[in-house]
Every structure is written in structure tokens, then in C-alpha cells.
Design a protein around this motif. Structure first.
Motif, PDB file in Angstrom:
ATOM      1  N   SER A 186       0.836  -1.231  -0.299  1.00 52.37           N
ATOM      2  CA  SER A 186      -0.082   0.641   0.166  1.00 52.37           C
ATOM      3  C   SER A 186       1.209   1.172  -0.117  1.00 52.37           C
ATOM      4  O   SER A 186       0.843   2.326  -0.758  1.00 52.37           O
ATOM      5  CB  SER A 186      -1.148   0.003   1.058  1.00 52.37           C
ATOM      6  OG  SER A 186      -0.408   0.180   2.573  1.00 52.37           O
ATOM      7  N   GLY A 187       2.016   0.998   0.179  1.00 54.08           N
ATOM      8  CA  GLY A 187       2.501   2.272   0.502  1.00 54.08           C
ATOM      9  C   GLY A 187       3.276   2.669  -1.091  1.00 54.08           C
ATOM     10  O   GLY A 187       3.796   4.281  -1.238  1.00 54.08           O
ATOM     11  N   GLY A 188       2.994   1.951  -2.375  1.00 52.70           N
ATOM     12  CA  GLY A 188       3.431   2.431  -3.925  1.00 52.70           C
ATOM     13  C   GLY A 188       2.365   3.272  -4.426  1.00 52.70           C
ATOM     14  O   GLY A 188       1.446   3.135  -5.435  1.00 52.70           O
ATOM     15  N   LEU A 189       1.553   3.407  -3.061  1.00 53.95           N
ATOM     16  CA  LEU A 189      -0.334   3.483  -4.003  1.00 53.95           C
ATOM     17  C   LEU A 189       0.106   4.961  -4.069  1.00 53.95           C
ATOM     18  O   LEU A 189       1.064   5.599  -3.237  1.00 53.95           O
ATOM     19  CB  LEU A 189      -1.088   3.652  -3.143  1.00 53.95           C
ATOM     20  CG  LEU A 189      -1.444   1.950  -2.862  1.00 53.95           C
ATOM     21  CD1 LEU A 189      -2.973   2.084  -2.475  1.00 53.95           C
ATOM     22  CD2 LEU A 189      -2.104   1.538  -4.492  1.00 53.95           C
ATOM     23  N   ALA A 190      -0.522   6.069  -5.212  1.00 48.18           N
ATOM     24  CA  ALA A 190      -0.499   7.609  -6.109  1.00 48.18           C
ATOM     25  C   ALA A 190      -1.579   8.282  -4.804  1.00 48.18           C
ATOM     26  O   ALA A 190      -2.365   6.939  -4.008  1.00 48.18           O
ATOM     27  CB  ALA A 190      -0.898   7.541  -7.249  1.00 48.18           C
ATOM     28  N   LYS A 191      -1.334   9.306  -4.477  1.00 43.57           N
ATOM     29  CA  LYS A 191      -2.574   9.860  -4.007  1.00 43.57           C
ATOM     30  C   LYS A 191      -2.564  10.132  -2.431  1.00 43.57           C
ATOM     31  O   LYS A 191      -3.972  10.097  -2.269  1.00 43.57           O
ATOM     32  CB  LYS A 191      -3.091   9.861  -4.700  1.00 43.57           C
ATOM     33  CG  LYS A 191      -3.460  10.032  -5.641  1.00 43.57           C
ATOM     34  CD  LYS A 191      -5.263   9.549  -6.704  1.00 43.57           C
ATOM     35  CE  LYS A 191      -5.503  10.489  -8.840  1.00 43.57           C
ATOM     36  NZ  LYS A 191      -6.696  10.229  -8.913  1.00 43.57           N
ATOM     37  N   GLN A 192      -0.905   9.461  -2.015  1.00 45.51           N
ATOM     38  CA  GLN A 192      -1.779   9.205  -0.103  1.00 45.51           C
ATOM     39  C   GLN A 192      -1.219  10.866   0.439  1.00 45.51           C
ATOM     40  O   GLN A 192      -0.512  11.625  -0.129  1.00 45.51           O
ATOM     41  CB  GLN A 192      -0.237   9.468   0.288  1.00 45.51           C
ATOM     42  CG  GLN A 192      -0.146   7.005  -0.393  1.00 45.51           C
ATOM     43  CD  GLN A 192       0.974   6.836  -0.228  1.00 45.51           C
ATOM     44  OE1 GLN A 192       1.709   6.493   1.472  1.00 45.51           O
ATOM     45  NE2 GLN A 192       1.364   5.964  -0.026  1.00 45.51           N
ATOM     46  N   GLN A 193      -2.452  11.297   1.654  1.00 45.89           N
ATOM     47  CA  GLN A 193      -1.829  12.182   2.437  1.00 45.89           C
ATOM     48  C   GLN A 193      -2.125  12.022   3.691  1.00 45.89           C
ATOM     49  O   GLN A 193      -3.076  12.276   3.852  1.00 45.89           O
ATOM     50  CB  GLN A 193      -3.325  12.700   1.578  1.00 45.89           C
ATOM     51  CG  GLN A 193      -3.949  13.955  -0.244  1.00 45.89           C
ATOM     52  CD  GLN A 193      -4.674  13.988  -0.333  1.00 45.89           C
ATOM     53  OE1 GLN A 193      -5.670  14.402   1.152  1.00 45.89           O
ATOM     54  NE2 GLN A 193      -5.320  14.610  -1.185  1.00 45.89           N
ATOM     55  N   PRO A 194      -0.700  11.439   3.958  1.00 47.18           N
ATOM     56  CA  PRO A 194      -0.604  11.557   5.257  1.00 47.18           C
ATOM     57  C   PRO A 194      -0.929  12.902   5.853  1.00 47.18           C
ATOM     58  O   PRO A 194      -0.434  13.804   5.243  1.00 47.18           O
ATOM     59  CB  PRO A 194       0.690  11.106   5.781  1.00 47.18           C
ATOM     60  CG  PRO A 194       1.407  11.450   4.364  1.00 47.18           C
ATOM     61  CD  PRO A 194       0.683  11.232   3.491  1.00 47.18           C
ATOM     62  N   VAL A 210       5.606   9.285   2.635  1.00 47.47           N
ATOM     63  CA  VAL A 210       5.830   7.557   1.990  1.00 47.47           C
ATOM     64  C   VAL A 210       6.192   7.187   0.222  1.00 47.47           C
ATOM     65  O   VAL A 210       7.273   7.119   0.174  1.00 47.47           O
ATOM     66  CB  VAL A 210       5.461   5.574   2.601  1.00 47.47           C
ATOM     67  CG1 VAL A 210       5.827   4.877   1.381  1.00 47.47           C
ATOM     68  CG2 VAL A 210       5.675   5.907   4.116  1.00 47.47           C
ATOM     69  N   GLN A 211       5.115   7.879  -0.080  1.00 46.97           N
ATOM     70  CA  GLN A 211       5.382   8.244  -1.773  1.00 46.97           C
ATOM     71  C   GLN A 211       6.082   8.962  -2.228  1.00 46.97           C
ATOM     72  O   GLN A 211       6.981   8.841  -2.233  1.00 46.97           O
ATOM     73  CB  GLN A 211       3.638   8.673  -2.040  1.00 46.97           C
ATOM     74  CG  GLN A 211       3.106   9.245  -3.126  1.00 46.97           C
ATOM     75  CD  GLN A 211       1.882   9.813  -3.838  1.00 46.97           C
ATOM     76  OE1 GLN A 211       1.673   9.697  -2.820  1.00 46.97           O
ATOM     77  NE2 GLN A 211       1.922  10.134  -5.106  1.00 46.97           N
TER      78      GLN A 211
END
Length: 118
Positions: free
Chosen positions: A48-56, A62-63
Motif C-alpha cells: 500500500s506504500g506504493g500507491l499514488a495520492k497518499q495524504q498522510p 512514503v509516496q
């Protein structure tokens, strides 16, 4: 040229194991960029760390870290079996990140001078 393989299994957020692996990979890339070939294979919940559109909400991203690594020449792949199991194979990936197979991981492991697990 020293070949380094990082295998990351832990979830990208919730503990710092994934983050620690990326920090070391980034440092190695910065410090020894002309002397190493860096590959990362994300398995289990790490995919799941390789997904786009992350917004921690806070802390590390990570993205962005993975995109920096791939922009600097590292290869990053996600386990296809693991992405299938989590229903994320068809979702957009971070720039430079690809889906990989266990066959590729076996090849990478055999060819690597050092394998690091996180």
C-alpha cells in the motif's frame, strides 16, 4: 557496482519499520550513488506504500520517498500476489513504482550482494 536489495514487508504507516528502510535506502543512494544498484521489493502490507495520492496527516510521506528513490535510479516493485490479495492491483501507483512478481524477486535475491529486510 554493489547490488543492494531491500525487501519491505511492514505497513507504511503505524510503525516506523517501513520508514526506516526508506531512510536507509535514501542515505545509501545519496552517499554511494555511483557505486550501488538499489532495488526495493514491497510485499505484504507494504504494497500500500506504493500507491499514488497518499495524504498522510503528519510525519513522513512514503509516496514521496519512493518517488525520490525511483527518480534517482532505484527500482521499486510491488508484489503482484500481495496487491491482488488487497484489491489494489488496478489502482494508480506512485511515479516510477511498478508491479512485480515473485520470479523477479527470486532473480533479484540471487543477484544481490546484500539483502536487507524491513
Amino acid at each position: 557496482m554493489q547490488k543492494l536489495l531491500f525487501i519491505i514487508n511492514s505497513a507504511p504507516y503505524g510503525n516506523e519499520s517501513f520508514f526506516s528502510g526508506l531512510r536507509l535506502a535514501l542515505q545509501l543512494q545519496e552517499q554511494y550513488k555511483e557505486e550501488i544498484e538499489l532495488k526495493l521489493f514491497l510485499m505484504s502490507d507494504a504494497v500500500s506504500g506504493g500507491l499514488a495520492k497518499q495524504q498522510p496527516a503528519e510525519g513522513y510521506h512514503v509516496q514521496q520517498m519512493l518517488e525520490i528513490l525511483t527518480a534517482q535510479g532505484a527500482t521499486v516493485k510491488l508484489c503482484k500476489t500481495c496487491t491482488n490479495a488487497r484489491g489494489i492491483t488496478e489502482l494508480p501507483l506512485a511515479e516510477g513504482v511498478q508491479i512485480g512478481t515473485l520470479i523477479e524477486l527470486a532473480d533479484w535475491t540471487f543477484e544481490a550482494d546484500k539483502v536487507l529486510n524491513f
